[in-house]
Design a protein around this motif. Structure first.
Motif, PDB file in Angstrom:
ATOM      1  N   SER A 119       0.635  -1.202  -0.036  1.00 51.08           N
ATOM      2  CA  SER A 119      -0.029  -0.149  -0.039  1.00 51.08           C
ATOM      3  C   SER A 119       0.859   1.388   0.078  1.00 51.08           C
ATOM      4  O   SER A 119       0.548   2.292  -0.541  1.00 51.08           O
ATOM      5  N   THR A 120       1.884   1.215   0.866  1.00 50.89           N
ATOM      6  CA  THR A 120       2.938   2.498   0.935  1.00 50.89           C
ATOM      7  C   THR A 120       3.349   3.033  -0.440  1.00 50.89           C
ATOM      8  O   THR A 120       3.517   3.966  -0.740  1.00 50.89           O
ATOM      9  N   ILE A 121       3.954   1.788  -0.870  1.00 55.90           N
ATOM     10  CA  ILE A 121       4.920   1.827  -2.113  1.00 55.90           C
ATOM     11  C   ILE A 121       3.970   1.892  -3.384  1.00 55.90           C
ATOM     12  O   ILE A 121       4.624   2.908  -4.229  1.00 55.90           O
ATOM     13  N   GLY A 122       2.896   1.442  -3.378  1.00 57.22           N
ATOM     14  CA  GLY A 122       2.201   1.702  -4.454  1.00 57.22           C
ATOM     15  C   GLY A 122       2.250   0.509  -5.482  1.00 57.22           C
ATOM     16  O   GLY A 122       1.909   0.805  -6.761  1.00 57.22           O
ATOM     17  N   VAL A 123       2.824  -0.501  -5.252  1.00 52.90           N
ATOM     18  CA  VAL A 123       3.178  -1.552  -6.354  1.00 52.90           C
ATOM     19  C   VAL A 123       2.007  -2.258  -6.505  1.00 52.90           C
ATOM     20  O   VAL A 123       1.167  -2.671  -5.626  1.00 52.90           O
ATOM     21  N   ASP A 124       1.818  -2.861  -7.675  1.00 53.87           N
ATOM     22  CA  ASP A 124       0.890  -3.825  -8.127  1.00 53.87           C
ATOM     23  C   ASP A 124       1.022  -5.227  -7.551  1.00 53.87           C
ATOM     24  O   ASP A 124       2.046  -5.798  -7.994  1.00 53.87           O
ATOM     25  N   PRO A 125       0.135  -5.523  -6.521  1.00 55.01           N
ATOM     26  CA  PRO A 125       0.435  -6.996  -5.948  1.00 55.01           C
ATOM     27  C   PRO A 125       0.491  -8.141  -6.921  1.00 55.01           C
ATOM     28  O   PRO A 125       1.157  -9.070  -6.267  1.00 55.01           O
ATOM     29  N   ARG A 126      -0.088  -7.807  -8.138  1.00 53.60           N
ATOM     30  CA  ARG A 126       0.004  -8.951  -9.120  1.00 53.60           C
ATOM     31  C   ARG A 126       1.390  -9.310  -9.711  1.00 53.60           C
ATOM     32  O   ARG A 126       1.446 -10.161 -10.618  1.00 53.60           O
ATOM     33  N   LEU A 127       2.183  -8.147  -9.396  1.00 59.14           N
ATOM     34  CA  LEU A 127       3.593  -8.389  -9.954  1.00 59.14           C
ATOM     35  C   LEU A 127       4.423  -8.930  -8.822  1.00 59.14           C
ATOM     36  O   LEU A 127       5.860  -9.026  -9.095  1.00 59.14           O
ATOM     37  N   ILE A 128       3.919  -9.423  -7.799  1.00 63.76           N
ATOM     38  CA  ILE A 128       4.874  -9.889  -6.779  1.00 63.76           C
ATOM     39  C   ILE A 128       4.632 -11.458  -6.700  1.00 63.76           C
ATOM     40  O   ILE A 128       3.464 -11.779  -6.587  1.00 63.76           O
ATOM     41  N   ASP A 129       5.958 -12.139  -6.520  1.00 58.61           N
ATOM     42  CA  ASP A 129       5.930 -13.618  -6.381  1.00 58.61           C
ATOM     43  C   ASP A 129       6.776 -13.949  -5.201  1.00 58.61           C
ATOM     44  O   ASP A 129       8.024 -13.758  -5.220  1.00 58.61           O
ATOM     45  N   LEU A 130       6.252 -14.528  -4.185  1.00 57.32           N
ATOM     46  CA  LEU A 130       6.774 -14.913  -2.789  1.00 57.32           C
ATOM     47  C   LEU A 130       7.214 -16.302  -3.146  1.00 57.32           C
ATOM     48  O   LEU A 130       6.477 -17.187  -3.191  1.00 57.32           O
ATOM     49  N   GLU A 131       8.473 -16.541  -3.084  1.00 58.51           N
ATOM     50  CA  GLU A 131       9.013 -17.763  -3.032  1.00 58.51           C
ATOM     51  C   GLU A 131       9.316 -18.409  -1.730  1.00 58.51           C
ATOM     52  O   GLU A 131       9.835 -17.778  -0.569  1.00 58.51           O
ATOM     53  N   ILE A 132       8.540 -19.518  -1.186  1.00 60.96           N
ATOM     54  CA  ILE A 132       8.670 -20.055  -0.100  1.00 60.96           C
ATOM     55  C   ILE A 132       9.332 -21.709  -0.284  1.00 60.96           C
ATOM     56  O   ILE A 132       9.434 -22.148  -1.235  1.00 60.96           O
ATOM     57  N   THR A 133       9.841 -22.245   0.837  1.00 57.91           N
ATOM     58  CA  THR A 133      10.449 -23.613   0.892  1.00 57.91           C
ATOM     59  C   THR A 133       9.282 -24.505   1.190  1.00 57.91           C
ATOM     60  O   THR A 133       8.377 -24.427   1.706  1.00 57.91           O
ATOM     61  N   GLU A 134       9.656 -25.917   0.686  1.00 59.39           N
ATOM     62  CA  GLU A 134       8.659 -26.895   0.754  1.00 59.39           C
ATOM     63  C   GLU A 134       8.456 -27.184   2.402  1.00 59.39           C
ATOM     64  O   GLU A 134       7.413 -27.722   2.945  1.00 59.39           O
ATOM     65  N   LEU A 151      -2.694 -12.961   1.371  1.00 56.29           N
ATOM     66  CA  LEU A 151      -1.846 -12.358   0.381  1.00 56.29           C
ATOM     67  C   LEU A 151      -2.468 -12.706  -1.033  1.00 56.29           C
ATOM     68  O   LEU A 151      -2.423 -11.914  -1.938  1.00 56.29           O
ATOM     69  N   LYS A 152      -2.871 -13.890  -1.308  1.00 51.59           N
ATOM     70  CA  LYS A 152      -3.382 -14.357  -2.536  1.00 51.59           C
ATOM     71  C   LYS A 152      -4.393 -13.678  -2.941  1.00 51.59           C
ATOM     72  O   LYS A 152      -4.817 -13.312  -4.057  1.00 51.59           O
ATOM     73  N   ASP A 153      -5.534 -13.273  -1.916  1.00 53.80           N
ATOM     74  CA  ASP A 153      -6.581 -12.448  -2.140  1.00 53.80           C
ATOM     75  C   ASP A 153      -6.407 -11.155  -2.825  1.00 53.80           C
ATOM     76  O   ASP A 153      -7.211 -10.511  -3.582  1.00 53.80           O
ATOM     77  N   ILE A 154      -5.165 -10.571  -2.554  1.00 55.64           N
ATOM     78  CA  ILE A 154      -4.790  -9.264  -3.060  1.00 55.64           C
ATOM     79  C   ILE A 154      -3.955  -9.347  -4.627  1.00 55.64           C
ATOM     80  O   ILE A 154      -3.666  -8.616  -5.224  1.00 55.64           O
ATOM     81  N   GLY A 155      -3.676 -10.588  -4.916  1.00 57.80           N
ATOM     82  CA  GLY A 155      -3.380 -10.938  -6.005  1.00 57.80           C
ATOM     83  C   GLY A 155      -1.682 -11.301  -6.256  1.00 57.80           C
ATOM     84  O   GLY A 155      -0.972 -11.824  -7.045  1.00 57.80           O
ATOM     85  N   ILE A 156      -1.005 -11.472  -4.884  1.00 58.87           N
ATOM     86  CA  ILE A 156       0.159 -11.781  -4.727  1.00 58.87           C
ATOM     87  C   ILE A 156       0.314 -13.360  -5.101  1.00 58.87           C
ATOM     88  O   ILE A 156      -0.585 -14.255  -4.807  1.00 58.87           O
ATOM     89  N   ARG A 157       1.320 -13.848  -5.720  1.00 62.60           N
ATOM     90  CA  ARG A 157       1.426 -15.190  -6.259  1.00 62.60           C
ATOM     91  C   ARG A 157       2.668 -15.881  -5.449  1.00 62.60           C
ATOM     92  O   ARG A 157       3.501 -15.469  -4.568  1.00 62.60           O
ATOM     93  N   PHE A 158       2.478 -17.148  -5.401  1.00 59.55           N
ATOM     94  CA  PHE A 158       3.531 -18.057  -4.584  1.00 59.55           C
ATOM     95  C   PHE A 158       3.894 -19.148  -5.430  1.00 59.55           C
ATOM     96  O   PHE A 158       3.322 -19.854  -5.990  1.00 59.55           O
ATOM     97  N   SER A 159       5.520 -19.360  -5.213  1.00 56.05           N
ATOM     98  CA  SER A 159       6.241 -20.298  -5.449  1.00 56.05           C
ATOM     99  C   SER A 159       7.114 -21.263  -4.594  1.00 56.05           C
ATOM    100  O   SER A 159       7.011 -20.495  -3.700  1.00 56.05           O
TER     101      SER A 159
END
Length: 268
Positions: A119-134, A151-159
């Motif tokens: 929100s503060t930075i104004g970045v499009d959350p659909r352009l964010i991919d958060l990488e997590i481990t198994e 986080l998925k609800d605002i468009g963030i993706r997960f790998s």
């Protein structure tokens, strides 16, 4: 032990002294278009010189320093992504991947930190991919799922990063809102010599297709590796064959030279 104490001491002043910086490694598709970057943290310590992430990241996790450092990484990557967003995002560019430590993800206020930064930075959350481990997926499953979904609800993706190297909780995958599996580079290194690695990669690609997940191969260093991956159905790549990690200026040049001119509006 002495080295560990030295690194821990230097870490505590590293953020204050602006010793950390980000580099961005391109991710490309089978048409050699830039579809994303992975944001990677680097540290040039005033006291110790250049320190490898393999040496300092485990210490940040043991000491809790991963939390302020991880937040800094996230804000820095979001800020750079917003700059590209304002320039106009190339049509095939899907965004920036950011590694999230299990220690960072498990913090009570993690989701709120991400939402506030977006929100503060104004970045499009659909352009964010958060990488997590198994390994993260087999801990508190309801809590992990809840955080991911918010986080998925605002468009963030997960790998899932380094897929296939840890405890592969295949039966749990269907419960999580995932978008992509990243095949660990150890399988890629053995592709040309070991048929077993080809079988593993083919199995991961097939499984991902059935689960409607995309697949990206890490550590692709040769044309031959890329061609084998293509025959196995993998069409997304990252590695030295395409580019080493780049500073933000070089990454910007790479992005706009290696992608179609058709761009999305900043509000896409």
């Amino acid at each position: 032990m002495n080295e560990r104490v030295q690194i821990e001491h230097a870490l505590r002043t590293g953020l204050e002294n602006n010793e950390f910086y980000m580099v961005y490694q391109p991710q490309v598709n089978d048409l050699n278009e830039t579809i994303g970057f992975e944001a990677l943290l680097r540290w040039n310590s005033h006291e110790l010189g250049v320190v490898s992430p393999d040496r300092f990241i485990p210490i940040t996790e043991e000491t809790g320093l991963i939390n302020p450092l991880g937040l800094w990484v996230m804000k820095e990557a979001f800020t750079q992504l917003k700059a590209w967003q304002d320039m106009g995002i190339p049509a095939c560019f899907q965004g920036v991947a950011i590694n999230i430590s299990p220690y960072q993800f498990s913090q009570e206020g993690f989701v709120e930190q991400v939402l506030e930064a977006v929100s503060t930075i104004g970045v499009d959350p659909r352009l964010i991919d958060l990488e997590i481990t198994e390994g993260l997926l087999v801990k508190d499953i309801p809590l992990v799922t809840s955080k991911m979904q918010m986080l998925k609800d605002i468009g963030i993706r997960f790998s899932i990063d380094d897929f296939g190297t840890a405890y592969s909780s295949l039966r749990y995958l269907q419960h999580f809102p995932l978008d992509q599996l990243k095949i660990d580079q150890s399988f890629i290194r053995d592709l040309t010599d070991e048929s077993s690695s080809q079988v593993i990669v083919n199995t991961i690609v097939s499984m991902a297709n059935h689960m409607q997940l995309s697949v990206l191969a890490e550590g692709v260093e040769t044309r031959r590796e890329k061609n084998i991956l293509l025959t196995l159905g993998c069409t997304r790549f990252q590695g030295y064959h395409f580019a080493r990690p780049l500073d933000k200026e070089a990454a910007t040049e790479y992005l706009y030279k290696n992608t179609p001119m058709l761009v999305q509006s900043p509000n896409h």
